[in-house]
Design a protein around this motif. Structure first.
Motif, PDB file in Angstrom:
ATOM      1  N   ARG A 137      36.262  13.136 -23.788  1.00 23.89           N
ATOM      2  CA  ARG A 137      34.856  12.752 -23.859  1.00 23.89           C
ATOM      3  C   ARG A 137      34.724  11.303 -24.294  1.00 23.89           C
ATOM      4  O   ARG A 137      35.489  10.826 -25.121  1.00 23.89           O
ATOM      5  CB  ARG A 137      34.120  13.599 -24.887  1.00 23.89           C
ATOM      6  CG  ARG A 137      33.964  15.015 -24.463  1.00 23.89           C
ATOM      7  CD  ARG A 137      32.559  15.311 -23.999  1.00 23.89           C
ATOM      8  NE  ARG A 137      32.603  16.617 -23.333  1.00 23.89           N
ATOM      9  CZ  ARG A 137      32.150  17.720 -23.879  1.00 23.89           C
ATOM     10  NH1 ARG A 137      31.581  17.679 -25.039  1.00 23.89           N
ATOM     11  NH2 ARG A 137      32.227  18.859 -23.236  1.00 23.89           N
TER      12      ARG A 137
ATOM     13  N   HIS B 122      35.134   8.212 -20.236  1.00 24.27           N
ATOM     14  CA  HIS B 122      34.840   8.047 -18.811  1.00 24.27           C
ATOM     15  C   HIS B 122      33.341   7.951 -18.563  1.00 24.27           C
ATOM     16  O   HIS B 122      32.537   8.512 -19.297  1.00 24.27           O
ATOM     17  CB  HIS B 122      35.404   9.232 -18.018  1.00 24.27           C
ATOM     18  CG  HIS B 122      36.897   9.230 -17.947  1.00 24.27           C
ATOM     19  ND1 HIS B 122      37.676  10.097 -18.668  1.00 24.27           N
ATOM     20  CD2 HIS B 122      37.747   8.438 -17.263  1.00 24.27           C
ATOM     21  CE1 HIS B 122      38.954   9.849 -18.422  1.00 24.27           C
ATOM     22  NE2 HIS B 122      39.024   8.845 -17.588  1.00 24.27           N
TER      23      HIS B 122
ATOM     24  N   ARG C 267      33.004  11.791 -14.843  1.00 17.13           N
ATOM     25  CA  ARG C 267      32.860  13.136 -15.426  1.00 17.13           C
ATOM     26  C   ARG C 267      32.335  14.117 -14.382  1.00 17.13           C
ATOM     27  O   ARG C 267      32.737  15.278 -14.346  1.00 17.13           O
ATOM     28  CB  ARG C 267      31.907  13.086 -16.629  1.00 17.13           C
ATOM     29  CG  ARG C 267      32.446  12.260 -17.786  1.00 17.13           C
ATOM     30  CD  ARG C 267      31.782  12.635 -19.107  1.00 17.13           C
ATOM     31  NE  ARG C 267      30.348  12.466 -19.115  1.00 17.13           N
ATOM     32  CZ  ARG C 267      29.716  11.337 -19.437  1.00 17.13           C
ATOM     33  NH1 ARG C 267      30.401  10.269 -19.770  1.00 17.13           N
ATOM     34  NH2 ARG C 267      28.405  11.270 -19.428  1.00 17.13           N
TER      35      ARG C 267
ATOM     36  N   GLU D 227      35.263  16.836 -14.791  1.00 20.80           N
ATOM     37  CA  GLU D 227      35.078  17.761 -15.929  1.00 20.80           C
ATOM     38  C   GLU D 227      35.087  19.215 -15.457  1.00 20.80           C
ATOM     39  O   GLU D 227      34.601  19.533 -14.369  1.00 20.80           O
ATOM     40  CB  GLU D 227      33.760  17.472 -16.656  1.00 20.80           C
ATOM     41  CG  GLU D 227      33.817  16.246 -17.537  1.00 20.80           C
ATOM     42  CD  GLU D 227      34.566  16.471 -18.853  1.00 20.80           C
ATOM     43  OE1 GLU D 227      34.963  17.606 -19.148  1.00 20.80           O
ATOM     44  OE2 GLU D 227      34.757  15.475 -19.573  1.00 20.80           O
TER      45      GLU D 227
ATOM     46  N   ARG E 217      31.261  21.362 -16.785  1.00 13.72           N
ATOM     47  CA  ARG E 217      30.925  20.066 -16.178  1.00 13.72           C
ATOM     48  C   ARG E 217      29.496  19.684 -16.550  1.00 13.72           C
ATOM     49  O   ARG E 217      29.213  18.528 -16.855  1.00 13.72           O
ATOM     50  CB  ARG E 217      31.111  20.134 -14.657  1.00 13.72           C
ATOM     51  CG  ARG E 217      31.122  18.770 -14.023  1.00 13.72           C
ATOM     52  CD  ARG E 217      31.596  18.797 -12.586  1.00 13.72           C
ATOM     53  NE  ARG E 217      33.033  19.024 -12.489  1.00 13.72           N
ATOM     54  CZ  ARG E 217      33.695  19.131 -11.334  1.00 13.72           C
ATOM     55  NH1 ARG E 217      33.046  19.036 -10.194  1.00 13.72           N
ATOM     56  NH2 ARG E 217      34.991  19.348 -11.327  1.00 13.72           N
TER      57      ARG E 217
ATOM     58  N   ALA F 194      29.430  18.492 -20.219  1.00  9.92           N
ATOM     59  CA  ALA F 194      30.016  17.159 -20.379  1.00  9.92           C
ATOM     60  C   ALA F 194      29.049  16.093 -19.896  1.00  9.92           C
ATOM     61  O   ALA F 194      28.883  15.039 -20.508  1.00  9.92           O
ATOM     62  CB  ALA F 194      31.322  17.080 -19.607  1.00  9.92           C
ATOM     63  N   LEU F 195      28.400  16.395 -18.805  1.00 10.13           N
ATOM     64  CA  LEU F 195      27.471  15.445 -18.205  1.00 10.13           C
ATOM     65  C   LEU F 195      26.256  15.217 -19.093  1.00 10.13           C
ATOM     66  O   LEU F 195      25.742  14.110 -19.219  1.00 10.13           O
ATOM     67  CB  LEU F 195      27.089  16.062 -16.849  1.00 10.13           C
ATOM     68  CG  LEU F 195      25.865  15.730 -16.091  1.00 10.13           C
ATOM     69  CD1 LEU F 195      25.940  14.292 -15.670  1.00 10.13           C
ATOM     70  CD2 LEU F 195      25.826  16.624 -14.857  1.00 10.13           C
TER      71      LEU F 195
END
Ligand SMILES: Cc1ncc(COP(=O)(O)O)c(C=O)c1O
Length: 403
Positions: free
Chosen positions: A13, A16, A21, A25, A80, A83-84
């Motif tokens: 984390r 990037h 990601r 991710e 994903r 993470a986004l």
């Protein structure tokens, strides 16, 4: 994710950019080393032994047991998304409305009170205004742009705030940080429906919101293929408010749809940026068109909340609102004259789409209520797609000229 028999490939984390990601991710390759994420199209999983099944159900052994609870492909999509969004946890649902309903029902008990912005997508407004009161949860609707109205609506039993920004379909923008501060002062949690902004242009959690919901049906798929939804928040929010509700009531997304959405995320930023750029060109070109009463676009300096948009959003929107002269008849004549742009009630799609909210998504509201929500009879929502801007402009201008 299930750690058994799968090589987890974490992307650290913070190291990037969003675009990276969106592609990497949530990847957890099987022993076959596939490039594209695997699709686990299965209702459930088998166990090595009865003891293993027991341990899995007791949460004493890692692994999956039943797709209503969790599934590797669904978990990849959730990871994903988390993470986004910069969220600790995410849960996917079958539709955007399943996400809104679960997020709100999961937070309240009989006797609680909810404050919500009045400019909402029709089904979201039904959940807070009609569904919650059936279970003894009262709701006060406020003008979301009026911070004092949020403050005045608070009661000792207020536990949840809900808003959409930009709102469907009026593109009204609400100060998320300020509303989050009011909610927290009242001991309540703020949920934001971020569908119109997308995670590319707005990060409600960074602005202080406690929960973000999406209809993944919109930009996240972005190609009109499937329905889906996501709920994001802190790990404790998801585990304490949402997890059990979803497991027990079952608004589960199909692993197939989760896989489609996971792959949709890889091109999300590209699509949203391009659609937004085209929307800006169209908004500027049509702004003074003589057949329009008004044009609302969050990227224009004349948007009523332009200062707030500059502070709060990283970019404007793929959606433009046009109010056509001549009310419903004018709007219908314009829509029927379009050749390239299609009439539909989706948005965020590769294909440009127009919707007449007064007769579709917001049809059930009385005319006075629609007027209060800013939904005039001539109002048309235009979701800008991936077509060439020149082709779209010609189609829109021709249709307006002929309307
Ligand atoms: C702002 C907003 N929230 C939620 C939804 C519901 O999404 P779904 O159709 O995926 O249930 C929509 C759908 O148009 C929407 O525009």
């Amino acid at each position: 994710m299930c750690p058994t028999a799968r090589e987890s490939v974490p992307v650290p984390r913070g190291s990037h950019h969003l675009d990276t990601r969106l592609v990497h991710e949530g990847v957890a390759r099987t022993e076959f080393g596939e490039t594209s994420e695997a699709l686990f199209l299965t209702q459930g999983f088998v166990y090595e032994s009865a003891e293993s099944a027991e341990a899995r159900f007791l949460n004493e052994e890692p692994g999956y047991s039943y797709t209503r609870y969790s599934n590797p492909t669904v978990a990849a999509f959730e990871e994903r998304m988390a993470a986004l969004e910069g969220a600790e946890a995410a849960r996917a649902t079958a539709t955007g409305m399943a996400a809104v309903t679960a997020a709100m029902l999961g937070q309240v008990r009989a006797g609680d009170h909810v404050v919500a912005a009045r400019a909402l997508f029709g089904s979201c407004r039904w959940v807070v205004e009609d569904l919650l009161p059936r279970f003894g949860v009262r709701c006060t609707l406020v003008d979301g742009t009026d911070l004092d109205a949020w403050r005045r609506a608070v009661r000792p039993e207020t536990t949840a705030f809900f808003l959409e920004s930009p709102a469907n379909p009026t593109l009204e923008v609400i100060d998320i940080a300020a509303v989050a501060a009011i909610a927290h002062e009242a001991g309540a949690l703020l949920t934001v429906d971020n569908v119109f902004a997308t995670p590319v242009w707005q990060r409600p959690l960074e602005l202080g919101a406690d929960c973000v919901v999406y209809s993944a049906t919109k930009h996240i798929d972005g190609q009109g293929r499937c329905l889906g939804g996501v709920i994001l928040g802190s790990r404790s929010f998801i585990e304490e408010k949402v997890q059990q509700f979803l497991r027990m009531t079952g608004p589960t997304i199909s692993p197939f749809n989760a896989w489609v959405l996971l792959k949709g995320l890889e091109t999300l930023a590209l699509r949203v940026e391009r659609q937004t750029r085209t929307a800006g060109l169209i908004a500027d070109a049509l702004y003074n068109h003589p057949k329009l009463v008004r044009l609302i676009y969050p990227g224009r300096p004349d948007h009523p909340q332009a200062d707030l948009i500059a502070r709060q959003m990283l970019g404007p929107s793929t959606v433009i609102v046009l109010e056509v002269k001549g009310g419903k008849a004018g709007a219908f004549a314009f829509m029927n004259a379009l050749r390239l742009v299609k009439i539909s009630n989706n948005l965020g799609d590769a294909k440009s789409l127009v919707t007449h909210p007064a007769t579709t998504t917001h049809q059930r509201f009385a005319p006075a209520l629609r007027a209060e929500m800013g939904i005039a009879d001539g109002l048309v929502r235009l979701s800008v797609g991936l077509e060439h801007p020149d082709d779209l402009l010609r189609d829109l201008a021709d249709a307006l000229d002929g309307a």
